[in-house]
Design a protein around this motif. Structure first.
Motif, PDB file in Angstrom:
ATOM      1  N   ASP A 139       9.631  18.170 -35.031  1.00 12.37           N
ATOM      2  CA  ASP A 139      10.712  19.148 -34.992  1.00 12.37           C
ATOM      3  C   ASP A 139      11.909  18.554 -34.240  1.00 12.37           C
ATOM      4  N   ILE A 140      13.077  18.809 -34.735  1.00 11.84           N
ATOM      5  CA  ILE A 140      14.370  18.372 -34.195  1.00 11.84           C
ATOM      6  C   ILE A 140      14.632  16.891 -34.469  1.00 11.84           C
ATOM      7  N   THR A 141      13.766  15.992 -33.984  1.00 13.45           N
ATOM      8  CA  THR A 141      14.073  14.555 -34.078  1.00 13.45           C
ATOM      9  C   THR A 141      13.773  13.955 -35.440  1.00 13.45           C
ATOM     10  N   PRO A 152      -0.791  18.352 -33.515  1.00 16.30           N
ATOM     11  CA  PRO A 152      -1.277  19.556 -34.204  1.00 16.30           C
ATOM     12  C   PRO A 152      -0.317  20.740 -34.145  1.00 16.30           C
ATOM     13  N   GLN A 153       0.200  21.065 -32.915  1.00 18.76           N
ATOM     14  CA  GLN A 153       1.071  22.219 -32.799  1.00 18.76           C
ATOM     15  C   GLN A 153       2.402  22.010 -33.548  1.00 18.76           C
ATOM     16  N   ASN A 154       2.860  20.771 -33.565  1.00 15.04           N
ATOM     17  CA  ASN A 154       4.105  20.487 -34.305  1.00 15.04           C
ATOM     18  C   ASN A 154       3.890  20.674 -35.806  1.00 15.04           C
ATOM     19  N   HIS A 155       2.720  20.224 -36.297  1.00 16.56           N
ATOM     20  CA  HIS A 155       2.426  20.395 -37.729  1.00 16.56           C
ATOM     21  C   HIS A 155       2.398  21.874 -38.095  1.00 16.56           C
ATOM     22  N   GLN A 156       1.760  22.684 -37.232  1.00 15.61           N
ATOM     23  CA  GLN A 156       1.732  24.124 -37.460  1.00 15.61           C
ATOM     24  C   GLN A 156       3.158  24.681 -37.545  1.00 15.61           C
ATOM     25  N   ALA A 205      21.024  16.250 -35.220  1.00 19.88           N
ATOM     26  CA  ALA A 205      19.603  15.917 -35.104  1.00 19.88           C
ATOM     27  C   ALA A 205      18.994  16.171 -36.473  1.00 19.88           C
ATOM     28  N   PRO A 206      18.156  15.253 -36.983  1.00 19.35           N
ATOM     29  CA  PRO A 206      17.695  15.334 -38.375  1.00 19.35           C
ATOM     30  C   PRO A 206      17.038  16.652 -38.761  1.00 19.35           C
ATOM     31  N   TYR A 207      16.276  17.273 -37.835  1.00 22.17           N
ATOM     32  CA  TYR A 207      15.585  18.518 -38.172  1.00 22.17           C
ATOM     33  C   TYR A 207      15.997  19.671 -37.267  1.00 22.17           C
ATOM     34  N   LYS A 208      17.242  19.615 -36.815  1.00 23.02           N
ATOM     35  CA  LYS A 208      17.834  20.764 -36.131  1.00 23.02           C
ATOM     36  C   LYS A 208      18.230  21.773 -37.205  1.00 23.02           C
ATOM     37  N   ARG A 209      17.909  23.040 -37.018  1.00 19.54           N
ATOM     38  CA  ARG A 209      18.017  23.991 -38.120  1.00 19.54           C
ATOM     39  C   ARG A 209      19.126  25.017 -37.945  1.00 19.54           C
ATOM     40  N   ASP A 210      19.690  25.420 -39.087  1.00 20.56           N
ATOM     41  CA  ASP A 210      20.612  26.540 -39.114  1.00 20.56           C
ATOM     42  C   ASP A 210      19.801  27.793 -38.786  1.00 20.56           C
TER      43      ASP A 210
END
Length: 612
Positions: free
Chosen positions: A467-469, A476-480, A435-440
């Motif tokens: 986030d993730i995709t 708004p909450q995703n930007h935060q 997933a493009p923005y799945k994080r370590d």
């Protein structure tokens, strides 16, 4: 005639003249010879800011300082010898020549026109104003014309050898073999045998002239360095950065791409990397600064170790794209070789001018890790460290250098490549887990997917990511969340860098805190002061964002903190608002590095020990 032979621990020589007098070449050759013979070296090339300043003018003087000895960290405070090819170069540099020092002049550069341009009413070679020095005034033009009378060279070509004649004189005065320079001349002019033979003959003639000059009653032997066994070379900061980036590329096992626009004093990184095509390095000379960084971002998206280089106003032009690299979370190295500003400023003069823009100069919340090299040789390690951090944390990284360490030279022990750790890149390849923005979970880095990898297609660009995709979103909450992720990722780097080291007492009355090229003057001042019994400690910062984890604790253990900077207090202000700790500023923007004596005097002033 008996010649006195004296051993000396260090010496500083200043070569000065018009831009066309070959002073940079002579200084460079002297420094390379000293390094080749096992003497430690630190240099500072000092160019006019104009492309071709009028000959004979004070602002047209081009100079090169060479400080060599047992162990040196700076290009020297005051000169022991001044080579002055004309009146202006003498006028500009005489205030920094030690009393009792040696002056080598080319008398042709002291004619009526040159004296007037330099502001002399009477020639200083004739009015006894130089009585405090050993004056070796030589009509070098007459000498080289006589020596080369049988050569089929133009008068202009003959006169150009005057710098080689002066260099030969210095080799005798310091009892150094001129073999290194002779070999260099034979290689450089191999396809022009007349020019090669002429320069070699003039070099030898300058040596013999000094040997037979009755005014020279003392010669010197410079103490050699106590170096560890290994292979050494003389290197500039720009060369070291180029080699560090190539090494990082090899150790990461990915190709290196540089997209840059030529700008003083960073251009040599571009030209040096262009010579590594045989190692898969690709260099692109862009039409402007924005295109340079944009091409590097594209190369990073394509799986390359991507770099862009610049200086001063060029960094200003790159800031929007730096925000893009932050948003897309792609590894990118931005090398900024700082120079005097603002705007175009003084392109050839060093200044620690860009810490503020490196730290804060982007739209929105866009933190970027910042590293700063301390010396010419340290540029190699810091370039590799910038690459390691960029790749591991999937972030753009700023590496700060400046004109002093970028174009000055230092003796460098070439590392054995087998001892340099590898950090191979693991590109994303599994469609089931990608997933493009799945994080370590440790580094918060997102995966690096090379375009063309089956089933790993994803969106990229400057609009905020889900986030993730990685899809575009204005939620708004995703930007935060994404803003906090990017900030936390940079702060997490503090767990992966060395703690700051205090030299001297670990607590006490005064700590000198430095960054960048102020390292050399401060380290030398600290060594001299502690040798005299003065209680002072110093700490040098290589990581400026994030700071080392223990920096706050270090600051709390000292009554006073002094921060010398070649700016108006940029690190000082960041320390104040980060740690709520006041500091003492010591700022200078003169287009030159700090002198060791200036740091010493400031420390003694703060401790109430002036005059000691």
């Amino acid at each position: 005639m008996d010649i006195k032979q004296t051993k000396i621990d260090e010496v500083t020589i200043r070569f000065a003249g018009d831009s066309g007098d070959g002073m940079q070449l002579s200084g460079n050759q002297f420094s390379h010879t000293a390094a080749f013979l096992g003497i430690d070296v630190n240099t500072f090339p000092d160019y006019p800011a104009e492309i071709r300043a009028p000959e004979g003018t004070l602002y047209g003087v081009s100079a090169y300082s060479v400080h060599c000895g047992r162990k040196v960290y700076t290009s020297g405070d005051y000169y022991d010898i001044l080579v002055a090819m004309n009146a202006a170069s003498l006028k500009q540099n005489l205030p920094n020549l030690k009393k009792g020092g040696i002056i080598i002049t080319n008398t042709v550069g002291f004619n009526e026109k040159n004296l007037k341009l330099a502001g002399y009413e009477v020639s200083p070679l004739e009015d006894n104003s130089l009585a405090d020095y050993l004056l070796l005034d030589v009509n070098i033009i007459d000498e080289v014309r006589t020596i080369l009378s049988g050569f089929s060279l133009t008068t202009k070509s003959v006169d150009k050898t005057k710098n080689i004649f002066a260099l030969g004189m210095l080799y005798y005065i310091f009892q150094l073999s001129y073999g290194y320079t002779e070999n260099w001349l034979r290689h450089k002019f191999a396809k022009k045998p007349d020019v090669m033979d002429a320069n070699v003959k003039v070099l030898e003639a300058g040596y013999n002239f000094a040997k037979n000059d009755s005014r020279i009653k003392e010669v010197f032997e410079i103490t050699h360095s106590k170096l560890q066994p290994g292979y050494y070379r003389n290197i500039t900061g720009n060369e070291a950065i180029a080699l560090g980036l190539v090494t990082a590329s090899q150790k990461a096992k990915i190709p290196l791409f540089l997209g840059s626009y030529p700008i003083t004093p960073a251009t040599e990184i571009l030209s040096n990397l262009a010579s590594f095509k045989h190692m898969g390095v690709k260099t692109f000379q862009a039409e402007d600064e924005i295109a340079g960084i944009a091409s590097a971002i594209g190369a990073s998206f394509g799986g390359n170790l991507a770099v862009t280089t610049t200086s001063g106003p060029g960094l200003s032009l790159k800031v929007e794209a730096m925000g893009l690299a932050t948003m897309t979370e792609l590894p990118l190295i931005i090398v900024d070789v700082m120079r005097a500003g603002p705007s175009t400023g003084i392109p050839t003069k060093p200044e620690q001018s860009d810490l503020n823009i490196a730290m804060f100069g982007r739209h929105g919340e866009a933190p970027i890790p910042i590293l700063a090299a301390a010396t010419a040789s340290n540029c190699y390690e810091m370039a590799m460290e910038a690459a390691r951090i960029a790749i591991k944390y999937m972030v753009p990284v700023i590496l700060l250098s400046d004109g002093y360490i970028a174009q000055g030279t230092q003796v460098w022990r070439v590392p054995e490549t087998k001892n340099i750790p590898e950090f191979p890149v693991q590109y994303a390849s599994d469609p089931e887990t990608y997933a493009p923005y799945k994080r370590d979970p440790e580094t918060l880095a997102r995966p690096w997917a090379v375009p063309g990898t089956p089933h790993l297609e994803h969106r990229i660009g400057g609009l905020e990511k889900m986030d993730i995709t990685g899809n575009q979103t204005a939620h708004p909450q995703n930007h935060q969340k994404m803003v906090e992720y990017r900030a936390a990722k940079v702060q997490a780097i503090a767990n992966d860098i060395p703690e700051a080291e205090v030299h001297g007492d670990q607590e006490g009355e005064l700590l000198v805190l430095t960054w960048g090229s102020t390292f050399g003057a401060t380290k030398t001042a600290w060594e001299r002061l502690t040798a005299k019994g003065v209680k002072v400690s110093y700490c040098h910062l290589y990581y400026l964002n994030p700071f080392p984890k223990n920096l706050g604790d270090i600051l709390s253990k000292f009554d006073k903190v002094l921060i010398p900077e070649i700016n108006c207090g940029q690190l000082a202000n960041i320390i104040r608002h980060t740690y709520l700790r006041d500091v003492i500023q010591y700022n200078m923007v003169l287009g030159r590095p700090f002198k060791t004596s200036e740091i010493e005097a400031k420390v003694l002033e703060i401790l109430g020990k002036e005059g000691e």
